[in-house]
Design a protein around this motif. Structure first.
Motif, PDB file in Angstrom:
ATOM      1  N   LEU A 272       0.818  -1.214   0.000  1.00  0.00           N
ATOM      2  CA  LEU A 272       0.000   0.000   0.000  1.00  0.00           C
ATOM      3  C   LEU A 272       0.853   1.265   0.000  1.00  0.00           C
ATOM      4  O   LEU A 272       0.408   2.323  -0.447  1.00  0.00           O
ATOM      5  CB  LEU A 272      -0.934   0.002   1.210  1.00  0.00           C
ATOM      6  CG  LEU A 272      -1.999  -1.100   1.235  1.00  0.00           C
ATOM      7  CD1 LEU A 272      -2.794  -1.049   2.537  1.00  0.00           C
ATOM      8  CD2 LEU A 272      -2.933  -0.979   0.043  1.00  0.00           C
ATOM      9  N   LYS A 273       2.075   1.165   0.478  1.00  0.00           N
ATOM     10  CA  LYS A 273       2.959   2.327   0.551  1.00  0.00           C
ATOM     11  C   LYS A 273       3.771   2.524  -0.728  1.00  0.00           C
ATOM     12  O   LYS A 273       4.032   3.654  -1.137  1.00  0.00           O
ATOM     13  CB  LYS A 273       3.901   2.190   1.737  1.00  0.00           C
ATOM     14  CG  LYS A 273       4.486   3.507   2.204  1.00  0.00           C
ATOM     15  CD  LYS A 273       5.137   3.368   3.552  1.00  0.00           C
ATOM     16  CE  LYS A 273       5.524   4.722   4.123  1.00  0.00           C
ATOM     17  NZ  LYS A 273       4.349   5.548   4.455  1.00  0.00           N
ATOM     18  N   SER A 274       4.170   1.419  -1.369  1.00  0.00           N
ATOM     19  CA  SER A 274       5.055   1.544  -2.527  1.00  0.00           C
ATOM     20  C   SER A 274       4.452   1.031  -3.820  1.00  0.00           C
ATOM     21  O   SER A 274       4.948   1.325  -4.910  1.00  0.00           O
ATOM     22  CB  SER A 274       6.364   0.797  -2.259  1.00  0.00           C
ATOM     23  OG  SER A 274       6.148  -0.603  -2.249  1.00  0.00           O
ATOM     24  N   GLY A 275       3.404   0.202  -3.737  1.00  0.00           N
ATOM     25  CA  GLY A 275       2.804  -0.369  -4.933  1.00  0.00           C
ATOM     26  C   GLY A 275       3.524  -1.605  -5.430  1.00  0.00           C
ATOM     27  O   GLY A 275       3.166  -2.148  -6.477  1.00  0.00           O
ATOM     28  N   ALA A 287      -3.191   0.480  -8.943  1.00  0.00           N
ATOM     29  CA  ALA A 287      -1.990   1.304  -9.061  1.00  0.00           C
ATOM     30  C   ALA A 287      -2.334   2.774  -8.820  1.00  0.00           C
ATOM     31  O   ALA A 287      -1.579   3.515  -8.174  1.00  0.00           O
ATOM     32  CB  ALA A 287      -1.354   1.118 -10.443  1.00  0.00           C
ATOM     33  N   GLU A 288      -3.481   3.219  -9.327  1.00  0.00           N
ATOM     34  CA  GLU A 288      -3.914   4.595  -9.117  1.00  0.00           C
ATOM     35  C   GLU A 288      -4.258   4.846  -7.656  1.00  0.00           C
ATOM     36  O   GLU A 288      -3.980   5.921  -7.112  1.00  0.00           O
ATOM     37  CB  GLU A 288      -5.118   4.896 -10.003  1.00  0.00           C
ATOM     38  CG  GLU A 288      -4.819   4.830 -11.493  1.00  0.00           C
ATOM     39  CD  GLU A 288      -6.053   5.116 -12.329  1.00  0.00           C
ATOM     40  OE1 GLU A 288      -7.072   5.542 -11.755  1.00  0.00           O
ATOM     41  OE2 GLU A 288      -5.987   4.907 -13.554  1.00  0.00           O
ATOM     42  N   VAL A 289      -4.855   3.855  -7.016  1.00  0.00           N
ATOM     43  CA  VAL A 289      -5.200   3.995  -5.600  1.00  0.00           C
ATOM     44  C   VAL A 289      -3.934   4.188  -4.760  1.00  0.00           C
ATOM     45  O   VAL A 289      -3.873   5.043  -3.876  1.00  0.00           O
ATOM     46  CB  VAL A 289      -5.995   2.764  -5.117  1.00  0.00           C
ATOM     47  CG1 VAL A 289      -6.157   2.797  -3.599  1.00  0.00           C
ATOM     48  CG2 VAL A 289      -7.357   2.719  -5.786  1.00  0.00           C
ATOM     49  N   VAL A 290      -2.924   3.370  -5.039  1.00  0.00           N
ATOM     50  CA  VAL A 290      -1.664   3.498  -4.302  1.00  0.00           C
ATOM     51  C   VAL A 290      -1.037   4.858  -4.567  1.00  0.00           C
ATOM     52  O   VAL A 290      -0.582   5.536  -3.636  1.00  0.00           O
ATOM     53  CB  VAL A 290      -0.697   2.366  -4.687  1.00  0.00           C
ATOM     54  CG1 VAL A 290       0.684   2.604  -4.082  1.00  0.00           C
ATOM     55  CG2 VAL A 290      -1.237   1.018  -4.231  1.00  0.00           C
ATOM     56  N   GLN A 390       1.415  -0.723 -15.795  1.00  0.00           N
ATOM     57  CA  GLN A 390       2.435   0.152 -15.231  1.00  0.00           C
ATOM     58  C   GLN A 390       2.339   0.147 -13.722  1.00  0.00           C
ATOM     59  O   GLN A 390       1.242   0.154 -13.155  1.00  0.00           O
ATOM     60  CB  GLN A 390       2.276   1.589 -15.728  1.00  0.00           C
ATOM     61  CG  GLN A 390       2.526   1.768 -17.216  1.00  0.00           C
ATOM     62  CD  GLN A 390       2.456   3.229 -17.623  1.00  0.00           C
ATOM     63  OE1 GLN A 390       1.828   4.041 -16.950  1.00  0.00           O
ATOM     64  NE2 GLN A 390       3.107   3.564 -18.721  1.00  0.00           N
ATOM     65  N   MET A 391       3.491   0.116 -13.070  1.00  0.00           N
ATOM     66  CA  MET A 391       3.517   0.276 -11.623  1.00  0.00           C
ATOM     67  C   MET A 391       3.259   1.740 -11.283  1.00  0.00           C
ATOM     68  O   MET A 391       3.542   2.630 -12.082  1.00  0.00           O
ATOM     69  CB  MET A 391       4.869  -0.151 -11.064  1.00  0.00           C
ATOM     70  CG  MET A 391       5.143  -1.642 -11.135  1.00  0.00           C
ATOM     71  SD  MET A 391       6.706  -2.026 -10.314  1.00  0.00           S
ATOM     72  CE  MET A 391       6.817  -3.790 -10.637  1.00  0.00           C
ATOM     73  N   PRO A 392       2.746   2.016 -10.085  1.00  0.00           N
ATOM     74  CA  PRO A 392       2.500   3.410  -9.708  1.00  0.00           C
ATOM     75  C   PRO A 392       3.794   4.148  -9.380  1.00  0.00           C
ATOM     76  O   PRO A 392       4.807   3.541  -9.046  1.00  0.00           O
ATOM     77  CB  PRO A 392       1.616   3.269  -8.461  1.00  0.00           C
ATOM     78  CG  PRO A 392       2.007   1.947  -7.872  1.00  0.00           C
ATOM     79  CD  PRO A 392       2.292   1.064  -9.054  1.00  0.00           C
ATOM     80  N   TRP A 393       3.728   5.469  -9.480  1.00  0.00           N
ATOM     81  CA  TRP A 393       4.811   6.314  -8.993  1.00  0.00           C
ATOM     82  C   TRP A 393       4.592   6.517  -7.496  1.00  0.00           C
ATOM     83  O   TRP A 393       3.527   6.964  -7.073  1.00  0.00           O
ATOM     84  CB  TRP A 393       4.771   7.683  -9.671  1.00  0.00           C
ATOM     85  CG  TRP A 393       4.890   7.680 -11.149  1.00  0.00           C
ATOM     86  CD1 TRP A 393       3.896   7.453 -12.058  1.00  0.00           C
ATOM     87  CD2 TRP A 393       6.069   7.924 -11.917  1.00  0.00           C
ATOM     88  NE1 TRP A 393       4.375   7.535 -13.340  1.00  0.00           N
ATOM     89  CE2 TRP A 393       5.713   7.827 -13.288  1.00  0.00           C
ATOM     90  CE3 TRP A 393       7.392   8.214 -11.580  1.00  0.00           C
ATOM     91  CZ2 TRP A 393       6.640   8.028 -14.310  1.00  0.00           C
ATOM     92  CZ3 TRP A 393       8.299   8.415 -12.610  1.00  0.00           C
ATOM     93  CH2 TRP A 393       7.935   8.319 -13.946  1.00  0.00           C
ATOM     94  N   THR A 394       5.572   6.198  -6.692  1.00  0.00           N
ATOM     95  CA  THR A 394       5.433   6.404  -5.247  1.00  0.00           C
ATOM     96  C   THR A 394       6.720   6.972  -4.677  1.00  0.00           C
ATOM     97  O   THR A 394       7.806   6.795  -5.235  1.00  0.00           O
ATOM     98  CB  THR A 394       5.100   5.092  -4.508  1.00  0.00           C
ATOM     99  OG1 THR A 394       6.167   4.142  -4.721  1.00  0.00           O
ATOM    100  CG2 THR A 394       3.792   4.490  -4.999  1.00  0.00           C
ATOM    101  N   TYR A 401       8.345   1.219 -13.472  1.00  0.00           N
ATOM    102  CA  TYR A 401       8.473   0.082 -14.376  1.00  0.00           C
ATOM    103  C   TYR A 401       7.154  -0.171 -15.090  1.00  0.00           C
ATOM    104  O   TYR A 401       6.078   0.070 -14.535  1.00  0.00           O
ATOM    105  CB  TYR A 401       8.886  -1.184 -13.604  1.00  0.00           C
ATOM    106  CG  TYR A 401      10.249  -1.080 -12.967  1.00  0.00           C
ATOM    107  CD1 TYR A 401      11.406  -1.118 -13.736  1.00  0.00           C
ATOM    108  CD2 TYR A 401      10.385  -0.950 -11.584  1.00  0.00           C
ATOM    109  CE1 TYR A 401      12.660  -1.029 -13.154  1.00  0.00           C
ATOM    110  CE2 TYR A 401      11.633  -0.862 -10.989  1.00  0.00           C
ATOM    111  CZ  TYR A 401      12.763  -0.902 -11.780  1.00  0.00           C
ATOM    112  OH  TYR A 401      14.002  -0.804 -11.202  1.00  0.00           O
ATOM    113  N   SER A 402       7.240  -0.671 -16.294  1.00  0.00           N
ATOM    114  CA  SER A 402       6.025  -0.972 -17.036  1.00  0.00           C
ATOM    115  C   SER A 402       6.221  -2.217 -17.883  1.00  0.00           C
ATOM    116  O   SER A 402       7.350  -2.622 -18.174  1.00  0.00           O
ATOM    117  CB  SER A 402       5.626   0.210 -17.933  1.00  0.00           C
ATOM    118  OG  SER A 402       6.625   0.466 -18.900  1.00  0.00           O
TER     119      SER A 402
END
Length: 456
Positions: A272-275, A287-290, A390-394, A401-402
């Motif tokens: 939840l913190k980094s995705g 991913a958007e939620v994170v 795609q992974m989220p930006w955190t 990464y995608s």
């Protein structure tokens, strides 16, 4: 957990559903459509009209935890000004302007108006909101939290003059009056108890998951009236997984095969913190939620959510945990495989996910023993292979990464074969995937037809 942009799937296709359900709960109508005396009193005292900085800061945090910005901000638009198009089975719905602009937003909302919309699904004009607004979950919020949200939206959000867009739904499905009956049947009474949440992490986690974070809106199956089949853990349906927006919102219960039975509380917090964690990564709406919401929550609240989720019993009968088996990996490395699925994997997948299916920690997700891979429904896997992810930006994991989509490179048969191979290798044990299932997802996404293969 949840994806805020997908609640529109709750919308209905027939007024008859509501009329029938209303008859069973007609006695609740008067009570549920009027604000309680305590709420009216609060509004009259002006208790929520102040601009107290601490109250605004609390409201800002709650709005982030509830991911309000996800639905109420159009791509490239001003924060909370609405205009985001939401697909529904009956047409296009557009999120509304919830900035404090008095003409086009909610600037003329009293606290009672705001509370009725947030926790009861009733607009200022008395008509019903579409349940794309998760008021069914927000009904569980404490009044003090709603007051903080009101303070933030009235004093901490920049007003934006942007008229709302009328929904593109044909008559008679555009009529809102049937939604009144749906509310009576499926929406709980708004919480009035200020002391309903203790300092106990599990209790706090339950409050967040069932209420503000509205995880059940995506992760709980729905009934014939498009209602969530459970709003709390009073059985084994709540958070047991559901298909939404072309993805499977995962089972968040303690199932070993397709749930979070193998996840530790630290895994949940890290996700939840980094995705991303060593054995999983957020994709699609999660991913958007994170990115927009959970990464900004306090460690205490994330730990509380994790503690609560780990109390949920498996949805099904207890089954042994899957055991790793690298026979497939050995065969891939030895070059003794000849099936289309295996060869497609070598040509397209092995460089990132490795012949062992172990991927690379927090970079390319692990396929071996993955709960996503082993889900009964392969929709998420098909969607990702076709359209990429795609992974989220955190802040905790800023590298982005995608995975590319393979819709234009692989045929439906290729994708079915490679996913069948993945779901039966390295200890995974899930049903085969058919070309028909892939074709259905391809069509639902509006992706180009199958690539034309060169003739020998």
């Amino acid at each position: 957990m949840k994806t805020m942009k997908t609640h529109m799937s709750i919308v209905f296709s027939s007024a008859a559903i509501f009329v029938v359900t209303a008859m069973a709960v007609f006695g609740r109508i008067q009570a549920a459509t009027q604000p309680g005396e305590a709420i009216v009193a609060l509004a009259q005292t002006g208790a929520t009209d102040n601009a107290d900085p601490a109250m605004i800061a609390k409201g800002r945090y709650l709005a982030t935890a509830g991911d309000c910005i996800a639905c109420h901000t159009a791509k490239g638009g001003r924060p909370f000004a609405g205009g985001l198009g939401l697909d529904s089975p009956i047409g296009q719905i557009y999120s509304t302007n919830i900035t404090p602009d008095r003409r086009t937003g909610i600037g003329d909302y009293s606290y009672a108006d705001f509370d009725n919309a947030i926790r009861r699904g009733i607009r200022k004009d008395g008509s019903s909101l579409y349940p794309a607004m998760p008021y069914v979950s927000y009904s569980k919020m404490r009044p003090s939290d709603v007051r903080a949200l009101y303070a933030y939206f009235m004093h901490g959000v920049t007003p934006v003059s942007q008229p709302n867009t009328t929904e593109d739904i044909a008559w008679p499905l555009s009529l809102r009056w049937p939604l009144r009956f749906w509310r009576m049947a499926f929406s709980p009474e708004a919480e009035v108890n200020e002391s309903s949440v203790s300092a106990d992490p599990v209790t706090r986690g339950r409050y967040l998951v069932e209420g503000l974070a509205h995880c059940g809106a995506c992760h709980t199956p729905r009934g014939v009236g498009f209602q969530e089949l459970a709003l709390t853990d009073d059985g084994r349906t709540f958070l047991s997984g559901s298909v939404i927006d072309g993805y499977v919102a995962n089972n968040l219960r303690e199932d070993q095969k397709d749930g979070i039975g193998k996840w530790t509380e630290s895994d949940i917090v890290g996700f939840l913190k980094s995705g991303r964690i060593s054995h999983s990564a957020a994709f699609g709406g999660m991913a958007e939620v994170v990115e927009d919401s959970t990464q900004h929550m306090t460690d205490a609240d994330l730990k509380a959510i994790a503690a609560y989720l780990k109390t949920l019993a498996p949805k099904g009968a207890s089954t042994p945990a899957l055991q790793g088996n690298n026979a497939a990996g050995n065969a891939l490395r030895a070059g003794t495989v000849h099936g289309n699925g295996e060869l497609t994997f070598i040509d397209n997948c092995a460089a990132c996910h490795r012949t062992s299916g172990s991927g690379y920690d927090s970079t390319f997700p692990k396929l071996a023993l993955s709960s996503v891979v082993n889900a009964d429904d392969p929709t998420s896997l098909i969607h990702i292979v076709l359209d990429g992810a795609q992974m989220p930006w955190t802040n905790a994991a800023p590298t982005h990464y995608s995975m590319p989509g393979f819709a234009g490179r692989l045929t439906d048969r290729d994708i079915a074969d490679v996913l069948t191979f993945v779901r039966s290798s390295w200890g995974n044990h899930a049903a085969l995937v058919s070309a028909g299932q892939v074709r259905k997802v391809r069509e639902s996404l509006g992706l180009p037809g199958q690539p034309v293969l060169p003739q020998n």
